[in-house]
Design an enzyme around this catalytic site. Sequence first.
Site, PDB file in Angstrom:
ATOM      1  N   HIS A  18      -7.840   9.416   3.812  1.00 53.15           N
ATOM      2  CA  HIS A  18      -6.921   8.919   4.852  1.00 53.15           C
ATOM      3  C   HIS A  18      -7.093   9.724   6.137  1.00 53.15           C
ATOM      4  O   HIS A  18      -7.165   9.164   7.226  1.00 53.15           O
ATOM      5  CB  HIS A  18      -5.457   9.072   4.403  1.00 53.15           C
ATOM      6  CG  HIS A  18      -5.060   8.253   3.223  1.00 53.15           C
ATOM      7  ND1 HIS A  18      -4.324   8.760   2.186  1.00 53.15           N
ATOM      8  CD2 HIS A  18      -5.283   6.947   2.927  1.00 53.15           C
ATOM      9  CE1 HIS A  18      -4.091   7.806   1.297  1.00 53.15           C
ATOM     10  NE2 HIS A  18      -4.674   6.703   1.722  1.00 53.15           N
ATOM     11  N   LYS A  42       3.582  -1.862  -5.637  1.00 50.80           N
ATOM     12  CA  LYS A  42       3.417  -0.491  -6.163  1.00 50.80           C
ATOM     13  C   LYS A  42       4.760   0.203  -6.316  1.00 50.80           C
ATOM     14  O   LYS A  42       5.676  -0.039  -5.530  1.00 50.80           O
ATOM     15  CB  LYS A  42       2.558   0.347  -5.200  1.00 50.80           C
ATOM     16  CG  LYS A  42       1.117  -0.110  -5.086  1.00 50.80           C
ATOM     17  CD  LYS A  42       0.363   0.807  -4.144  1.00 50.80           C
ATOM     18  CE  LYS A  42      -1.093   0.391  -3.960  1.00 50.80           C
ATOM     19  NZ  LYS A  42      -1.746   1.149  -2.868  1.00 50.80           N
ATOM     20  N   SER A 129      -5.345   7.670  -3.697  1.00 49.79           N
ATOM     21  CA  SER A 129      -4.084   8.365  -3.981  1.00 49.79           C
ATOM     22  C   SER A 129      -3.774   8.319  -5.472  1.00 49.79           C
ATOM     23  O   SER A 129      -3.252   9.281  -6.035  1.00 49.79           O
ATOM     24  CB  SER A 129      -2.930   7.718  -3.205  1.00 49.79           C
ATOM     25  OG  SER A 129      -3.110   7.890  -1.829  1.00 49.79           O
TER      26      SER A 129
END
Length: 161
Positions: A18, A42, A129
């Site tokens: 990121h 999510k 992630s």
Amino acid sequence: MKKTVICPGSFDPVTLGHLDVITRAAKMFDKVYVAVLVNSSKSPCFSIEERMELLGDAVNGLENVEIVSFEGLLAEYCREHEVNAIVKGLRAVSDFEYEFQMAIANKRLNPELETIFLTADSDSMYLSSSMVREIGSMGGDISNFVPACVHDRIVGKLTKK
Ligand code: PNS
């Protein structure tokens, strides 16, 4: 004309991948919003506030970057804040279909809005992630995956029972 872009995502938590995309966008455009958003498919591990704080520390020193969060549609936020384009990182072909679908939907919702894909750095091709969460929560070393300044806080949260 001032060029303003937005890097949206879950950032649950921020990774070096990121940070690479945000840093490159900050060099290319006048203003970069980094938007910590809800992805309805999510269940996040870090709260929105935690994710914003980690990102804020990770981008410290990038003067034209601002961390934001909002509820609602990305395309609407971009219209209201005169954002010219969405910037996203593409790691592999497996990202493409999902990202392409979102880019088309956002363009339909806001025809002025472009989506720009930056090719992930070769070091970040494999990084996500979810991988950071899994490795970190099992006590593995995530120091090559997350910014050093937020490493301990991420490990602390992931290993908290
Ligand atoms: O990091 P992610 O989870 O892949 O990011 C997805 C995200 C948060 C960018 C996407 O779910 C999003 O834009 N959410 C905001 C609501 C919205 O505009 N949804 C329509 C997207 S086409």
